[in-house]
Design an enzyme around this catalytic site. Structure first.
Site, mmCIF file in Angstrom:
data_model
loop_
_atom_site.group_PDB
_atom_site.id
_atom_site.type_symbol
_atom_site.label_atom_id
_atom_site.label_comp_id
_atom_site.label_asym_id
_atom_site.label_seq_id
_atom_site.Cartn_x
_atom_site.Cartn_y
_atom_site.Cartn_z
ATOM 1 N N GLY A 34 -22.080 107.067 -144.072
ATOM 2 C CA GLY A 34 -23.217 107.976 -143.966
ATOM 3 C C GLY A 34 -23.182 108.951 -142.805
ATOM 4 O O GLY A 34 -24.056 109.813 -142.716
ATOM 5 N N GLU A 84 -17.753 102.197 -143.037
ATOM 6 C CA GLU A 84 -17.323 102.738 -144.333
ATOM 7 C C GLU A 84 -17.555 104.247 -144.410
ATOM 8 O O GLU A 84 -18.270 104.733 -145.276
ATOM 9 C CB GLU A 84 -18.110 102.059 -145.465
ATOM 10 C CG GLU A 84 -17.910 100.565 -145.546
ATOM 11 C CD GLU A 84 -18.864 99.878 -146.516
ATOM 12 O OE1 GLU A 84 -18.589 98.731 -146.888
ATOM 13 O OE2 GLU A 84 -19.893 100.496 -146.899
ATOM 14 N N PRO A 85 -16.958 105.016 -143.515
ATOM 15 C CA PRO A 85 -17.196 106.456 -143.557
ATOM 16 C C PRO A 85 -16.459 107.125 -144.710
ATOM 17 O O PRO A 85 -15.317 106.778 -145.002
ATOM 18 C CB PRO A 85 -16.618 106.935 -142.212
ATOM 19 C CG PRO A 85 -15.549 105.949 -141.909
ATOM 20 C CD PRO A 85 -15.997 104.630 -142.471
ATOM 21 N N GLY A 86 -17.113 108.050 -145.358
ATOM 22 C CA GLY A 86 -16.470 108.845 -146.411
ATOM 23 C C GLY A 86 -16.527 110.304 -146.022
ATOM 24 O O GLY A 86 -15.561 110.889 -145.541
ATOM 25 N N ARG A 87 -17.750 110.859 -146.141
ATOM 26 C CA ARG A 87 -17.868 112.316 -146.006
ATOM 27 C C ARG A 87 -17.497 112.844 -144.631
ATOM 28 O O ARG A 87 -16.989 113.952 -144.526
ATOM 29 C CB ARG A 87 -19.257 112.764 -146.441
ATOM 30 C CG ARG A 87 -20.243 113.045 -145.370
ATOM 31 C CD ARG A 87 -21.559 113.529 -145.894
ATOM 32 N NE ARG A 87 -22.212 112.595 -146.793
ATOM 33 C CZ ARG A 87 -22.770 112.945 -147.928
ATOM 34 N NH1 ARG A 87 -22.771 114.189 -148.309
ATOM 35 N NH2 ARG A 87 -23.348 112.031 -148.688
ATOM 36 N N ARG A 132 -23.155 119.155 -156.582
ATOM 37 C CA ARG A 132 -24.075 118.868 -155.467
ATOM 38 C C ARG A 132 -25.225 119.871 -155.331
ATOM 39 O O ARG A 132 -26.365 119.467 -155.119
ATOM 40 C CB ARG A 132 -23.303 118.739 -154.147
ATOM 41 C CG ARG A 132 -22.232 117.649 -154.166
ATOM 42 C CD ARG A 132 -21.641 117.350 -152.789
ATOM 43 N NE ARG A 132 -22.579 116.606 -151.976
ATOM 44 C CZ ARG A 132 -23.247 117.105 -150.955
ATOM 45 N NH1 ARG A 132 -23.077 118.375 -150.608
ATOM 46 N NH2 ARG A 132 -24.093 116.362 -150.291
ATOM 47 N N CYS A 142 -23.500 126.424 -169.752
ATOM 48 C CA CYS A 142 -24.721 126.855 -170.436
ATOM 49 C C CYS A 142 -25.945 126.072 -169.972
ATOM 50 O O CYS A 142 -26.537 125.304 -170.742
ATOM 51 C CB CYS A 142 -24.540 126.711 -171.934
ATOM 52 S SG CYS A 142 -23.144 127.672 -172.483
ATOM 53 N N GLU A 143 -26.306 126.204 -168.733
ATOM 54 C CA GLU A 143 -27.496 125.570 -168.166
ATOM 55 C C GLU A 143 -28.002 126.470 -167.040
ATOM 56 O O GLU A 143 -27.194 126.960 -166.250
ATOM 57 C CB GLU A 143 -27.150 124.220 -167.515
ATOM 58 C CG GLU A 143 -26.399 123.265 -168.383
ATOM 59 C CD GLU A 143 -27.141 121.955 -168.596
ATOM 60 O OE1 GLU A 143 -28.280 121.822 -168.122
ATOM 61 O OE2 GLU A 143 -26.547 121.087 -169.243
ATOM 62 N N TYR A 149 -17.394 114.215 -152.392
ATOM 63 C CA TYR A 149 -18.312 114.269 -153.536
ATOM 64 C C TYR A 149 -18.225 115.618 -154.252
ATOM 65 O O TYR A 149 -19.220 116.139 -154.752
ATOM 66 C CB TYR A 149 -19.752 113.957 -153.094
ATOM 67 C CG TYR A 149 -19.820 112.656 -152.322
ATOM 68 C CD1 TYR A 149 -19.636 111.444 -152.980
ATOM 69 C CD2 TYR A 149 -19.988 112.625 -150.935
ATOM 70 C CE1 TYR A 149 -19.638 110.242 -152.280
ATOM 71 C CE2 TYR A 149 -19.987 111.437 -150.228
ATOM 72 C CZ TYR A 149 -19.812 110.254 -150.906
ATOM 73 O OH TYR A 149 -19.805 109.067 -150.224
HETATM 74 N N1 LLP Z 1 -20.707 102.687 -148.108
HETATM 75 C C1 LLP Z 1 -21.524 102.544 -149.156
HETATM 76 C C2 LLP Z 1 -21.973 101.205 -149.537
HETATM 77 C C3 LLP Z 1 -21.951 103.677 -149.871
HETATM 78 O O1 LLP Z 1 -22.780 103.525 -150.899
HETATM 79 C C4 LLP Z 1 -21.516 104.962 -149.477
HETATM 80 C C5 LLP Z 1 -21.927 106.152 -150.212
HETATM 81 C C6 LLP Z 1 -20.635 105.063 -148.382
HETATM 82 C C7 LLP Z 1 -20.255 103.898 -147.715
HETATM 83 C C8 LLP Z 1 -20.076 106.376 -147.893
HETATM 84 O O2 LLP Z 1 -21.036 107.279 -147.495
HETATM 85 P P1 LLP Z 1 -20.550 108.607 -146.751
HETATM 86 O O3 LLP Z 1 -19.964 108.215 -145.420
HETATM 87 O O4 LLP Z 1 -19.523 109.263 -147.610
HETATM 88 O O5 LLP Z 1 -21.756 109.464 -146.624
HETATM 89 N N2 LLP Z 1 -22.959 111.929 -154.082
HETATM 90 C C9 LLP Z 1 -23.716 111.999 -152.847
HETATM 91 C C10 LLP Z 1 -23.375 110.875 -151.898
HETATM 92 C C11 LLP Z 1 -23.577 109.503 -152.465
HETATM 93 C C12 LLP Z 1 -23.170 108.439 -151.477
HETATM 94 C C13 LLP Z 1 -23.088 107.120 -152.113
HETATM 95 N N3 LLP Z 1 -22.690 106.076 -151.230
HETATM 96 C C14 LLP Z 1 -23.462 113.361 -152.208
HETATM 97 O O6 LLP Z 1 -22.801 114.186 -152.798
HETATM 98 O O7 LLP Z 1 -23.985 113.618 -151.123
#
Ligand code: LLP
Length: 426
Positions: A239, A273-276, A312, A355-356, A384
């Site tokens: 997050g 658990e970093p993603g974004r 998004r 088409c939306e 994402y």
């Molecule tokens: N851990 C868990 C359990 C999660 O559910 C998520 C994201 C993450 C880690 C990673 O979060 P991050 O660091 O990437 O923010 N589609 C949406 C985001 C959905 C996130 C779902 N869970 C968007 O485009 O913003």
């Protein structure tokens, strides 16, 4: 923005002119910068180094095998949420013990696959799931190491669709129940319930919600330990923010500054658990202008990317900074979203061919004048972006390219018509 920089009036990814990539691979096209991915990963790891934290890259944010392998080679562990993501990280060469598996609805088949692979942790979200995990592990003659995801009822102050740490969401187990779950499953055969998992939502651009959630989690851990429950690990989830409109996301070090002291001397293994914050600013989407038109008092720029490539903006009202790859009058992009209204710029909606009416990528946006054939760049789309793409309107999915210095590599080819119908039968 990171290693996407305008030089001599043209946008480059590292050393590569993005016009050249668009010509070579076509559009719409996702382009990732290897250096940016690695820099962002390193920043998180270094920030949490005093805790020797395990950095589990969240695969759902950006799942391409080449990117997973790149991060694995840099020392990443992985957070997966499905059997598909598990298979993906194993294919990329991840060691199974570095994999954590989250999600509110794991199927038996997914759980068994993860048990057989020997993953590191199951992040479990309910009593029923725990009982099922114990049953399946017992049948497989193994022991599942599990963390219970707690719902700390903390507001991460982000979009409601990506808020997960509040009581009314489907995620985790509230604190009162959590206490009883730990007690109830303490001696369960097939289960080693020894971790606490949190993920409060995303993106979270302030540290406060984390410290609040962590305070609650640590109080629970103290209580459980006093009763003899051996809690050995805490997973703080993901997050951490990314830069969408300038520099709104605190660097990992700012989160760490508050969280590391809270966790020091706790005798807890720490996972993140970093993603974004690793992938978002490391990727862009290139789109070609197909047409421009005025209708009523609005001006539209119609491009060859759509909600099928980037959902998004339509789904969350997200802002993705958008600018020509080679602005005609050389207008350099402003540093911040608030400063977009430059002299000579035009107020437009950037829309796709789908088409939306919800098919827009940027609404009410000041852009330098553009014309058919120009290339636009949508920034901060590495997380994402491609992963949420679809084939709606029978649109083949875009290609993905990874840039490293002056070197480029096609890491996913563009889909073809044959791909679209490959699974269908008359
Ligand atoms: N851990 C868990 C359990 C999660 O559910 C998520 C994201 C993450 C880690 C990673 O979060 P991050 O660091 O990437 O923010 N589609 C949406 C985001 C959905 C996130 C779902 N869970 C968007 O485009 O913003």
């Amino acid at each position: 923005m990171d290693h996407f920089v305008y030089r001599d009036g043209v946008l480059r990814c590292e050393e590569v002119d993005l016009r050249r990539l668009a010509e070579q691979f076509g559009t719409p096209l996702y382009v990732y910068s290897e250096r940016t991915l690695l820099d962002h990963f390193d920043r998180v790891r270094e920030a949490f180094a005093p805790l020797r934290a395990t950095i589990c890259f969240s695969v759902k944010s950006c799942q391409n095998l080449s990117i997973l392998r790149l991060l694995r080679d840099r020392g990443a562990a992985f957070d997966v949420v499905s059997g598909g993501e598990l298979a993906r990280v194993l294919e990329a060469g991840a060691s199974p013990s570095t994999v954590v598996f989250a999600g509110v609805g794991k199927t038996d088949a997914e759980i068994v696959a993860a048990l057989r692979a020997g993953i590191g942790w199951f992040n479990v979200e309910s009593e029923e799931e725990l009982a099922n995990l114990a049953r399946l592990a017992h049948a497989e003659r193994t022991t599942a190491r599990a963390a219970l995801r707690i719902n700390p009822d903390v507001d991460p102050k982000t979009h409601r669709y990506t808020t997960t740490g509040k009581r009314e969401t489907k995620f985790g187990v509230d604190l009162d129940r959590a206490r009883n779950v730990f007690r109830g499953f303490r001696d369960e055969p097939g289960l080693d319930l020894c971790g606490v998992h949190l993920h409060i939502g995303s993106p979270v651009n302030t540290v406060e919600p984390y410290t609040q959630a962590l305070t609650k989690a640590l109080a629970l851990i103290d209580e459980l330990r006093a009763e003899g429950c051996g809690i050995s690990a805490i997973n703080l989830g993901g997050g951490f923010g990314a830069h969408y409109d300038g520099s709104e996301a605190p660097p990992a070090a700012v989160y760490a500054q508050r969280l590391v002291p809270q966790l020091a001397d706790r005798r807890l293994s720490v996972l993140l658990e970093p993603g974004r914050c690793i992938s978002a600013n490391a990727g862009v989407l290139l789109a070609r202008v197909l047409y421009t038109k005025s209708s009523g008092d609005r001006q539209f720029v119609i491009v060859d990317a759509a909600i099928t490539e980037l959902i998004r903006p339509a789904l969350y009202g997200s802002f993705h900074f958008t600018w020509p790859v080679a602005p005609r009058d050389g207008l350099a992009p402003p540093a911040r979203r608030a400063d977009l209204h430059l002299p000579g710029s035009v107020l437009v909606d950037v829309v796709g061919p789908v088409c939306e009416s919800g098919d827009f990528l940027a609404k009410d946006r000041w852009l330098p004048p553009v014309a058919r054939g120009d290339l636009l760049c949508l920034f901060s789309t590495g997380a994402y972006g491609f992963v949420m793409s679809s084939q709606y309107n029978s649109r083949p999915r875009a290609a993905e390219v990874l840039v490293s210095g002056s070197h480029t590599r096609l890491i996913r080819r563009r889909e073809t018509f044959d791909d679209l119908v490959a699974l269908e039968r008359f």
